[in-house]
Structures are given as structure tokens and as C-alpha cells.
Design an enzyme around this catalytic site. Structure first.
Site, PDB file in Angstrom:
ATOM      1  N   ASP A 145      81.346  10.350  62.674  1.00 62.85           N
ATOM      2  CA  ASP A 145      80.360  11.367  62.315  1.00 62.85           C
ATOM      3  C   ASP A 145      79.451  11.711  63.493  1.00 62.85           C
ATOM      4  O   ASP A 145      78.240  11.889  63.335  1.00 62.85           O
ATOM      5  CB  ASP A 145      79.526  10.911  61.110  1.00 62.85           C
ATOM      6  CG  ASP A 145      78.860  12.085  60.392  1.00 62.85           C
ATOM      7  OD1 ASP A 145      79.317  13.232  60.584  1.00 62.85           O
ATOM      8  OD2 ASP A 145      77.888  11.858  59.649  1.00 62.85           O
ATOM      9  N   SER A 205      70.020  15.016  58.691  1.00 62.13           N
ATOM     10  CA  SER A 205      71.260  14.556  59.309  1.00 62.13           C
ATOM     11  C   SER A 205      71.376  15.045  60.742  1.00 62.13           C
ATOM     12  O   SER A 205      71.188  16.233  61.022  1.00 62.13           O
ATOM     13  CB  SER A 205      72.468  15.059  58.514  1.00 62.13           C
ATOM     14  OG  SER A 205      72.546  14.433  57.270  1.00 62.13           O
ATOM     15  N   HIS A 211      79.409  16.063  60.483  1.00 63.31           N
ATOM     16  CA  HIS A 211      79.407  16.796  59.220  1.00 63.31           C
ATOM     17  C   HIS A 211      78.414  17.959  59.213  1.00 63.31           C
ATOM     18  O   HIS A 211      78.504  18.851  58.371  1.00 63.31           O
ATOM     19  CB  HIS A 211      79.154  15.853  58.039  1.00 63.31           C
ATOM     20  CG  HIS A 211      77.736  15.410  57.874  1.00 63.31           C
ATOM     21  ND1 HIS A 211      77.277  14.177  58.304  1.00 63.31           N
ATOM     22  CD2 HIS A 211      76.665  16.005  57.311  1.00 63.31           C
ATOM     23  CE1 HIS A 211      76.001  14.042  58.007  1.00 63.31           C
ATOM     24  NE2 HIS A 211      75.602  15.148  57.406  1.00 63.31           N
TER      25      HIS A 211
END
Length: 497
Positions: free
Chosen positions: A168, A239, A138
Site C-alpha cells: 500500500d 490515508s 489505495h
């Protein structure tokens, strides 16, 4: 005359001796003899300084850029404003371009400018000295440009090797050699309560180190991966960064947080690095992840269900429906069966089945054990291949079917049944890319379209066929699910010009 009594005079020397001995004796607060009870042990907190110093050089900042504008610019918005500017929505709402506008290419009509818009900031870490990085899918999804910044402030343009949205995980390559790289650890050795640290770029603050403990393992939050839960502070921008144990080894990729505010709330989740590496190996060798499927919709086996069907304990995956002509139907699987074993592996809970089937090579013929009418039944099933993730078409490229943009400017794909069940939706399609009219009204990648003109959307094919039949002179009403909320979005005839 001395009035002191003989008794008192006799006691004075004795009292003096007692006083002298008392002064020589240790006080109550002084050190005790060796035979006394030992003092309480001292608790020493770990020192993270050396650990952070060793690991930080291999952690990178990742910025992504999308090119917007051109023929698909937002009407009424000055081209120098990006979507994050506080005045963007003001201009879009209150200064729409009046009347039909000349099409690009007509005489005296300047071609609208394309502009670069920052999409976001994330983190990553270097896997090898030749510049292969790992991050979250993402972080780089939908990016036209990936910029990687090393801790020594050098910048490189990154090339996407491959990304897998279901787990992911993404791999990026930069043109560099001799880079520092991380050491990989074994997440199976992690213990609940063990210290770990995260390094990343929360809110764009490069090489920020935060620490905490492992709160839980095998946390069920996704279809294909069990997560490591920690209380390490992870915020937007973290992230894709590494979760590191006290030996300086990467044991996970920081991927998700549980939050009601958008910022850290005491719970964060990391993808186990062994699972991420398995995905990375396929991305590196073939650019995508190949998974198996058998075509069933499943649910949990509750205690009440287990008692009702004669299972000794709640276990397995309850089949709620079987896809027509799918491998499961051909193998004889029926709705109401409970899948207990697949290819020799026990299915303890519902989430075990998609992971086990997904990791099975398509074309394999395996034995599946189901619980049916009070007894175990063995079935032989030939595993099929799961459809790959739809890849959004980039600007300037001719999109390929089935990911071709339709008349509204939408590139869409089907939503996996497991995700629909998680979102409590009967059906929907997912927006993989939005341009033209769709982009002008604010539709964006990741949105789910539930209904078109008050008609339920069942799949991508049905939606595209319905769009092809729309009257271009009439409004289009879409029911869109974004995050936890749903809203109606209207596409007007002037939006499609």
C-alpha cells in the site's frame, strides 16, 4: 466584690502569651520548612504547536478523478449524476433505458458523454524539493487524474511513478521545485507510549493535526509489513499522510483503521517509514517492486502442534501445501515441514516467512532449515520471482494480456494464497477493472468473484475461459465478495449490449 478566683487571675497572662505565640506560628496550610517532604512533581503535556508548524508545509492533499460514461455509462442515470449522488441508485434501479438502445455511431445517435467523477480524497507528504511525494497505493489506485494541493493552495497534476498494492505504498511526482520536504526518522527507535502526531485531510479537511501515543509495534495485520499501532485519530482522508514523532521526523504512513462504523474507533495503523522507503526506492528505479517466492502455503505453529512434533516452543511457519514445480518442491520441501530459518534469518512466526522470502533477490540460492520428524533438515532453494501486481487498463489504452478485459468487461487477476486464507476463501479472482456490462451492474475494482453460474472460480485463466464460452443470450450469475459480505450479481443479455 470581685468574684474571680486567684487561680483564674493567674492564668490570664499565660493564656495571652500562648495566644500571641499561636498567631505568630505558621498555619497547617502555609509553606513548610526546607526539611519537610517535597511537593508532588507537576506533569507537563507536550506542546505540539511548533511541531505542527514545522511539518505541515510538506503535507499535501490528494484528490483523484475517474472518467466514466461514454460507451460505458450507466443506463437510466442522467450523465450529470455521479455515483456519490443520492439519486444515482434511484435512477439506475427505477429508470432503466427501455428496450435495445441504438449503438454509438449509428445515424442520429449522439455519442454518450464522458464525465469526470471524484473518486476520493487522501493525503501525502513531500519527500524531496523536486516534487516527489509518498502516499498510499489505495489513494491513487484506478485514478485517471491525480490532483495535488499544497498548503499554500497551489494545485498540480500528479504523475504516478509507481504503486505497490501489497504494501500500500505509492510515489507521485509533481512538476515543482524548491518545495519544503519532510525529515525521515527511524521507526525502530519508537517506544510504546511515545507521543506522535498525524497530519492529513480527514473528510477533506486539509492540514488537520491529531495527536496520540504509540499503542504497539510490530502489529501483524498484513502479509508484507508489520504495522505501528497508535491511538491517533485517523479518519477517511488521512490515508497516505505522515505519522510524526516528537523530533519532527516522519516515522510512518497512516494507512488503516480498525472500525465498525467507518470512522475512527481508537485504533489506527501506520506503515513503518523504513519499509516504505525500501519499496519507494524500487518504484523509483524500476516502476514496480520485485519480490522473491518459493511456492508454499503456510500456517501458524500452535502450542499444541509444537508439542506434538517435538519443537521446544511454537515457532516457524508450518507448510500446509507445496505448489507443483515451484522452487520449494524442487528443493524437497514437504507438507508438514516447519520452516525455522531462511537465508540465515530466524522465522519466529508465520508472517516472517513471506517478508523474508519477498525481500530475497530472485535467482538467489539460499539455505532453508526445516523441522521434519523430530530433527532439523537443511535444504537448498533457488528463489523465484513473484508475479507483479496486475495493473488495471486505463480507458483509451489497449489492455495487455493477462490483464485483458473479457466479454463481460472484467479485467481480473489471481488472488494470493495468503489473502484467500485470511478471507477464509478456497479460491476466487480479483476485479482489477470493470467496464461495459460489468460496470453497468455495479461491479468495481477490488471485488472478488467466487463463483460463475454456480461453478467455483479457481483462477483467472479458468474464469476467462468460462466467460468466453458463455451464451450471450442468457443471464450470467456471479457470486461476489465485497468487504465482509457476499452477494449474487446478475448480468442480463441487455446489459451486454
Amino acid at each position: 466584690m470581685n468574684s474571680t478566683s486567684p487561680y483564674v487571675r493567674a492564668m490570664v497572662p499565660a493564656l495571652a502569651l500562648v495566644t500571641a505565640l499561636a498567631l505568630l506560628a505558621p498555619s497547617a496550610g502555609s509553606a513548610q520548612p526546607a526539611t519537610a517532604a517535597p511537593a508532588a512533581s507537576t506533569v507537563t503535556l507536550p506542546d505540539f504547536a511548533d511541531l505542527a508548524e514545522r511539518a505541515s508545509p510538506a503535507v499535501v492533499n490528494i484528490r483523484t478523478i475517474a472518467r466514466v460514461g461514454g460507451a460505458n455509462g450507466t443506463p437510466g442515470v442522467p450523465p450529470e449524476l455521479d455515483e456519490n449522488d443520492p439519486f444515482f441508485e434511484f435512477f439506475r434501479r427505477f429508470f432503466p433505458q427501455p428496450g435495445p438502445q441504438p449503438r454509438p455511431g449509428q445515424p442520429n445517435q449522439p455519442r454518450p458523454r464522458e464525465r469526470e467523477v471524484p473518486r476520493g480524497v487522501g493525503s501525502g507528504f513531500i519527500l524531496s524539493a523536486d516534487g516527489v511525494l509518498m502516499t498510499n497505493a489505495h489513494v491513487v489506485q484506478g485514478a485517471d487524474e491525480i490532483i495535488v494541493t499544497l498548503p499554500d493552495r497551489r494545485e498540480f497534476r500528479g504523475k504516478l511513478i509507481g504503486a505497490d498494492r501489497r504494501t500500500d505504498v505509492a510515489l507521485v511526482k509533481i512538476d515543482a521545485t524548491g518545495l519544503p520536504f519532510v525529515r525521515i526518522g527511524d521507526p525502530n527507535r519508537l517506544r510504546v507510549g511515545e507521543w506522535v502526531i498525524a497530519i492529513g485531510s480527514p473528510f477533506g479537511l486539509d492540514n488537520t493535526v491529531t495527536a496520540g501515543i504509540v499503542s504497539a509495534k510490530q502489529r501483524e495485520t498484513g502479509d508484507f509489513l508489520p504495522f505501528i499501532q497508535t491511538d491517533v485519530a485517523v479518519n477517511p482522508g488521512n490515508s497516505g499522510g505522515p505519522l510524526i514523532n516528537m523530533r519532527g521526523e516522519v516515522v510512518g504512513i497512516n494507512s488503516q483503521i480498525f472500525t465498525t462504523s467507518g470512522a475512527f474507533a481508537g485504533i489506527s495503523f501506520a506503515i513503518p517509514i523504513d519499509e516504505a522507503q525500501r519499496v519507494g526506492e524500487q518504484l523509483r528505479s524500476q516502476g514496480r517492486v520485485i519480490r522473491g517466492r518459493i511456492g508454499v502455503t503456510i500456517g501458524p505453529v500452535t502450542r499444541e502442534v509444537a508439542e506434538g512434533i517435538g519443537l521446544a516452543k511454537p515457532q516457524g511457519a508450518l507448510v500446509s501445501s507445496v505448489e507443483k514445480d515451484a522452487p520449494a518442491e524442487r528443493a524437497g520441501v514437504e507438507a508438514g515441514d516447519v520452516i525455522l530459518r531462511f537465508d540465515g534469518k530466524a522465522i519466529e512466526r508465520e508472517s516472517d516467512l513471506p517478508r523474508t522470502v519477498g525481500s530475497t533477490k530472485p535467482g538467489s540460492r539460499v539455505t532453508m532449515v526445516v523441522w521434519r520428524k523430530g530433527k532439523q533438515v537443511e535444504l537448498q532453494v533457488t528463489v523465484a520471482e513473484m508475479a507483479p501486481d496486475a495493473t488495471p487498463a486505463r480507458r483509451g489504452e489497449t489492455p495487455q494480456r493477462p490483464g485483458q478485459a473479457n466479454a463481460l468487461g472484467l479485467t481480473i487477476s489471481d488472488v494470493p494464497a495468503e489473502r484467500l486464507r485470511e478471507l477464509r476463501l478456497r479460491s476466487a479472482v480479483q476485479v482489477d477493472a470493470a467496464e461495459g456490462a460489468a460496470a453497468r451492474v455495479g461491479l468495481r475494482q477490488g471485488d472478488l468473484i467466487v463463483a460463475l453460474n454456480n461453478v467455483e472460480v479457481t483462477n483467472a485463466r479458468q474464469f476467462n475461459e468460462a466467460v468466453a464460452k458463455l451464451d450471450p443470450k442468457r443471464n450470467v450469475l456471479l457470486l461476489v465478495r465485497r468487504g465482509e459480505s457476499s452477494q449474487f450479481i446478475v448480468i442480463r443479455p441487455q446489459d451486454r449490449q
